[in-house]
Design an enzyme around this catalytic site. Structure first.
Site, PDB file in Angstrom:
ATOM      1  N   LYS A  49       1.559   0.388 -10.856  1.00  0.00           N
ATOM      2  CA  LYS A  49       3.071   0.836 -10.823  1.00  0.00           C
ATOM      3  C   LYS A  49       3.626   0.305 -12.130  1.00  0.00           C
ATOM      4  O   LYS A  49       4.946   0.477 -12.547  1.00  0.00           O
ATOM      5  CB  LYS A  49       3.767   0.506 -10.000  1.00  0.00           C
TER       6      LYS A  49
ATOM      7  N   CYS B  65       6.171   5.222   3.256  1.00  0.00           N
ATOM      8  CA  CYS B  65       5.708   4.119   3.821  1.00  0.00           C
ATOM      9  C   CYS B  65       6.733   3.060   4.273  1.00  0.00           C
ATOM     10  O   CYS B  65       6.613   1.776   3.950  1.00  0.00           O
ATOM     11  CB  CYS B  65       4.856   3.425   2.930  1.00  0.00           C
TER      12      CYS B  65
ATOM     13  N   HIS C 220       8.345  -2.134   2.657  1.00  0.00           N
ATOM     14  CA  HIS C 220       7.021  -1.220   2.719  1.00  0.00           C
ATOM     15  C   HIS C 220       6.325  -1.567   3.775  1.00  0.00           C
ATOM     16  O   HIS C 220       6.164  -2.878   4.091  1.00  0.00           O
ATOM     17  CB  HIS C 220       6.606  -1.289   1.334  1.00  0.00           C
TER      18      HIS C 220
ATOM     19  N   GLN D 262       7.644  -2.792  -6.987  1.00  0.00           N
ATOM     20  CA  GLN D 262       8.479  -1.900  -7.916  1.00  0.00           C
ATOM     21  C   GLN D 262       9.559  -2.645  -8.952  1.00  0.00           C
ATOM     22  O   GLN D 262      10.107  -1.692  -9.694  1.00  0.00           O
ATOM     23  CB  GLN D 262       9.719  -1.188  -6.819  1.00  0.00           C
TER      24      GLN D 262
ATOM     25  N   ASP E 202       7.818  -9.216  -2.720  1.00  0.00           N
ATOM     26  CA  ASP E 202       7.020  -8.158  -3.005  1.00  0.00           C
ATOM     27  C   ASP E 202       7.598  -7.523  -4.270  1.00  0.00           C
ATOM     28  O   ASP E 202       8.791  -6.844  -4.104  1.00  0.00           O
ATOM     29  CB  ASP E 202       7.004  -7.173  -1.938  1.00  0.00           C
TER      30      ASP E 202
END
Ligand SMILES: *Cc1c(COP(=O)(O)O)cnc(C)c1O
Length: 405
Positions: free
Chosen positions: A225, A363, A122, A202, A199
């Site tokens: 999220k 993104c 991202h 998600q 990261d």
């Protein structure tokens, strides 16, 4: 087994009517909807015990402080972090990555040091590292992918050397759904002495996270999220690494003592939490995590996998449609392109039918460039979605074809 109709009743927004049609919300990778308990936690905080935390001695301040810190403990359990002071509240994934590049990166990385990211990052896990490289003269290297959207682990291994000082990769791709083998990535990075950030933006809503088993140095994610509020996120960091890092922002709360000659910084985690934090959303974050725990991550994952399999088959039956991102290990994200039709047109026509998907580059412009496309349309499923909704998407896509071909 989980009762989807019961879960849907927890999300009042799902009853909205959009362009005269019942809402079908398939933009969960951008942000998930919020269940009633989270909405109630926010209203309850503002309605009954809104106060600034940590310095007050009155009743409301103490109540707000204990709710705020209870959320930290809940997140510690959720990630299986060893210590509560390893949980830093941030404004989101982007903010957490910037904290690490600006504090750890500017202190410990120097000219010629190599930082490894991947093709499917991202923008928020690309740009902060580029800014650091520009300032410090570090070198950014990028793990390539295959056409299915999987990292080429051989290429990654070849990149690693004593020059590698940091590896920062995404756990689950927001554009493709790919689940990366982060444990192996972390082990290999540690073998050459590099630090690792994952990261998890998600990942947290689909996968059980155990930061001790992963052994990552940093793990970042956003609550919005994960059925929680916007503007609130978490940076997990190993205590010794965090202790060695200077503060990122200066101000109130992050200090022990201030004189004009010298300021003594506060201990973890407060050293990294300057200013009045996002108290209401931190408090509601605990409720969001409890909601997911109540559903059971494994139940959620199983159900979402069912949706993914059903959706993949249904979409593949549409002539001229190609699914982008076919990794063996993936979460319930379906990115696709349609022959001769711009992704944006797909999004607009679906919206007219009440169906919310995301279109564009998500993104991840470098990833789109690698795949040779301008963007995709993306349907991403959450626990409250149904097969009937996927059927509506298929009908909608046939209408797109009829209108534009
Ligand atoms: C959404 C997302 C981000 C950015 O999260 P913010 O909440 O916007 O800071 C970073 N990485 C991935 C993989 C994402 O999906």
């Amino acid at each position: 087994m989980i009762d989807i109709q019961k879960i849907r009743r927890d999300f009042p927004i799902l009853d909205e009517v959009v362009n005269g049609k019942p809402l079908v919300y398939f933009d969960n990778a951008a942000t998930t909807q919020k269940p009633l308990p989270v909405l109630e936690a926010l209203a309850n905080y503002y309605g009954h015990y809104n106060a600034n935390i940590h310095r007050g001695i009155h009743f409301l301040a103490e109540k707000a402080t204990s709710a705020f810190e209870a959320s930290r403990t809940k997140i510690q359990e959720f990630l299986n972090a060893a210590r509560v002071e390893e949980i830093i509240f941030t404004y989101g994934t982007t903010d957490g990555i910037n904290l690490v590049t600006q504090s750890y990166g500017r202190t410990f990385l120097k000219e010629g040091d190599e930082i490894i990211i991947s093709t499917m990052e991202h923008h928020s896990n690309i740009v902060p590292w580029q800014m650091l490289c520009e300032e410090k003269g570090c070198v950014l290297r990028v793990i390539p992918i295959n056409d299915a959207g999987e990292l080429l682990m051989d290429e990654y291994e070849k990149m690693l050397s004593e020059k590698t000082k940091f590896v920062s990769v995404v756990h689950v791709s927001n554009a493709l759904g790919t689940i990366n083998p982060v444990k192996e990535i972390i082990q290999k990075a540690h073998a050459v002495g590099a630090k690792v950030l994952i990261d998890g933006a998600q990942a947290t809503s689909h996968i059980d996270i155990d930061v001790q088993a992963l052994d990552c140095d940093f793990y970042v994610f956003s609550l919005h999220k994960l059925y929680g509020p916007t503007g609130m996120g978490v940076l997990y960091g190993k205590r010794d690494v965090l202790n060695a890092m200077p503060p990122y922002r200066g101000g109130g709360e992050m200090i022990k003592e201030v004189t004009f000659e010298k300021t003594i910084y506060n201990d973890l985690p407060y050293k990294f939490e300057a200013g009045t934090p996002n108290i209401a959303d931190v408090v509601a974050a605990k409720t969001a995590v409890e909601y997911v725990e109540m559903l059971g991550k494994q139940n959620v994952a199983n159900y979402e996998h069912e949706l993914l399999v059903y959706g993949t088959e249904a979409l593949q039956s549409i002539e001229g449609l190609k699914i982008i991102g076919t990794a063996k290990e993936k979460v319930s994200v379906l990115s696709f392109v349609m022959e001769g039709i711009h992704p944006q047109d797909i999004g607009v026509i679906l919206d007219q039918q009440g169906i919310a998907v995301r279109t564009g580059h998500h993104c991840t412009q470098p990833l789109m460039k690698r795949l040779g496309i301008v963007g995709t349309s993306r349907a991403s499923f959450a626990v409250y979605n149904t097969k009937e909704e996927i059927d509506k998407l298929v009908v909608g896509l046939h209408r797109v074809k009829k209108m534009l071909n």
